[in-house]
Design a protein around this motif. Structure first.
Motif, PDB file in Angstrom:
ATOM      1  N   UNK A  69      -5.591 -12.785 -37.469  1.00 33.65           N
ATOM      2  CA  UNK A  69      -5.426 -13.786 -36.415  1.00 33.65           C
ATOM      3  C   UNK A  69      -6.633 -14.717 -36.363  1.00 33.65           C
ATOM      4  N   UNK A  70      -7.837 -14.141 -36.402  1.00 36.45           N
ATOM      5  CA  UNK A  70      -9.055 -14.950 -36.345  1.00 36.45           C
ATOM      6  C   UNK A  70      -9.095 -15.923 -37.523  1.00 36.45           C
ATOM      7  N   UNK A  71      -8.681 -15.448 -38.707  1.00 36.45           N
ATOM      8  CA  UNK A  71      -8.661 -16.322 -39.886  1.00 36.45           C
ATOM      9  C   UNK A  71      -7.677 -17.474 -39.686  1.00 36.45           C
ATOM     10  N   UNK A  72      -6.488 -17.156 -39.148  1.00 32.36           N
ATOM     11  CA  UNK A  72      -5.489 -18.201 -38.904  1.00 32.36           C
ATOM     12  C   UNK A  72      -6.009 -19.233 -37.916  1.00 32.36           C
ATOM     13  N   UNK A  73      -6.597 -18.770 -36.815  1.00 34.77           N
ATOM     14  CA  UNK A  73      -7.088 -19.699 -35.799  1.00 34.77           C
ATOM     15  C   UNK A  73      -8.124 -20.650 -36.405  1.00 34.77           C
ATOM     16  N   UNK A  74      -8.997 -20.127 -37.256  1.00 33.75           N
ATOM     17  CA  UNK A  74     -10.014 -20.954 -37.895  1.00 33.75           C
ATOM     18  C   UNK A  74      -9.377 -21.962 -38.847  1.00 33.75           C
ATOM     19  N   UNK A  75      -8.446 -21.476 -39.671  1.00 32.69           N
ATOM     20  CA  UNK A  75      -7.813 -22.350 -40.661  1.00 32.69           C
ATOM     21  C   UNK A  75      -7.015 -23.469 -40.011  1.00 32.69           C
ATOM     22  N   UNK A  76      -6.360 -23.185 -38.876  1.00 34.82           N
ATOM     23  CA  UNK A  76      -5.483 -24.166 -38.224  1.00 34.82           C
ATOM     24  C   UNK A  76      -6.182 -24.982 -37.148  1.00 34.82           C
ATOM     25  N   UNK A  77      -7.458 -24.734 -36.934  1.00 34.80           N
ATOM     26  CA  UNK A  77      -8.186 -25.503 -35.923  1.00 34.80           C
ATOM     27  C   UNK A  77      -7.784 -25.165 -34.504  1.00 34.80           C
ATOM     28  N   UNK A  78      -7.416 -23.916 -34.251  1.00 29.00           N
ATOM     29  CA  UNK A  78      -7.003 -23.471 -32.921  1.00 29.00           C
ATOM     30  C   UNK A  78      -8.195 -22.839 -32.205  1.00 29.00           C
ATOM     31  N   UNK A  79      -8.399 -23.199 -30.962  1.00 27.30           N
ATOM     32  CA  UNK A  79      -9.473 -22.592 -30.163  1.00 27.30           C
ATOM     33  C   UNK A  79      -9.017 -21.212 -29.697  1.00 27.30           C
TER      34      UNK A  79
END
Length: 321
Positions: A69-79
């Motif tokens: 999840x943390x990787x996805x949030x970083x990749x997609x620019x999600x806070x």
């Protein structure tokens, strides 16, 4: 672009499995498998971020398997504003067969400590400043009640921020009683709320108009191959999706929510917004994952999406029967 918060109280790692025709009780070979961080609000957030919005994701996330999840949030620019809870986020299996049938095997999710819910409520208060919209999506963990979900809807409304709701069952009933600004049930979820089958487009329209009359500004009903119904202010539009090859319907409803909210926040005419969102949902079923507005043929998909006005006055038996 807009500032948007999505709340996912029961996220999941989605194990997407493509198979041949399933033979129950026998050994089946898979064609492909993939494990993706998901949950309805996270799916909505991915689409909205791809459309250029500033998106924060929050909710309740298992601390023991958060890495994907943390990787996805970083990749997609999600806070990332999730509250971590003890244990693991659930794993949901999605079995896709060649004829387009998808079988979901969904886990219940972890039990949530009372202090985590209190922390989420406090975080929500700090996140609401300056937001244009909040999307609350998905199921509830085992010990989170429908009334607590309704409390989140009311907390957002108390700050005069529009709130969109996409859930089901008792959570949908309780959430609707809190009067969100928009709701997106599918035809089965709408029938469950109405308390009787809605087997025709006219029956679904009547039920949607009831919700509209009860104070819910936007009622969006997804009905699979039969298309999308949108009721606002007692007026109804319907969209028919373009025909596409179906690989997986997982994420199509979330893509529709994101596309509709994008159109509303962009101030588009209703016909344009509905056409865009319906075409984007159609794009999403051609592959595993959410819709991609950057697809090379997306403009053609929009052109092949039919949008029409429905005559509410012509409904037999009145509009709220």
């Amino acid at each position: 672009m807009a500032r948007i918060l999505t709340l996912t109280l029961n996220p999941a790692l989605d194990l997407a499995i493509r198979t041949g025709p399933l033979r129950l009780g026998e050994v089946n070979r898979t064609e492909s498998t993939r494990l993706d961080p998901a949950g309805k609000g996270i799916n909505v957030a991915r689409v909205l971020a791809g459309l250029g919005h500033e998106v924060t994701v929050s909710g309740l996330l298992g601390a023991d398997n958060e890495t994907a999840f943390v990787r996805l949030f970083t990749e997609r620019g999600l806070r990332d504003a999730f509250i971590r809870v003890p244990g693991e986020t659930r794993i949901n299996a999605k079995l896709s067969e060649p004829d387009g049938r998808v079988t979901d095997l969904n886990g219940p999710g972890p039990r949530i400590p009372a202090e985590a819910l209190e922390a989420l409520s406090q975080r929500l208060e700090s996140l609401l400043t300056g937001l244009d919209a909040v999307v609350i999506s998905g199921s509830l963990p085992p010990n989170v009640t429908p009334e607590q979900l309704a409390g989140l809807v009311r907390a957002v409304w108390a700050r005069q921020v529009r709130v969109w709701l996409d859930t089901s069952g008792a959570a949908l009933v309780a959430g609707l009683a809190a009067r969100p600004s928009a709701v997106k049930p599918n035809e089965k979820e709408l029938a469950d709320w109405a308390g009787h089958p809605l087997e025709t487009s006219e029956a679904r329209l009547r039920a949607a108009l009831r919700l509209n009359a009860e104070g819910i500004e936007d009622v969006i009903v997804s009905a699979g191959a039969e298309g999308v119904l949108w009721v606002r202010g007692g007026e109804a539009l319907a969209a028919t999706s373009p025909r596409v090859s179906v690989v997986s319907t997982v994420g199509a409803g979330d893509t529709l929510v994101a596309g509709m909210l994008h159109g509303v926040l962009s101030g588009w005419p209703r016909e344009r917004g509905l056409r865009f969102a319906t075409a984007l949902a159609a794009e999403s079923v051609r592959h595993v994952g959410v819709g991609d507005p950057g697809a090379s043929d997306f403009e053609q998909l929009q052109q092949r999406t039919e949008v029409r006005s429905l005559s509410v006055d012509a409904l037999p038996g009145g509009t709220h029967g």
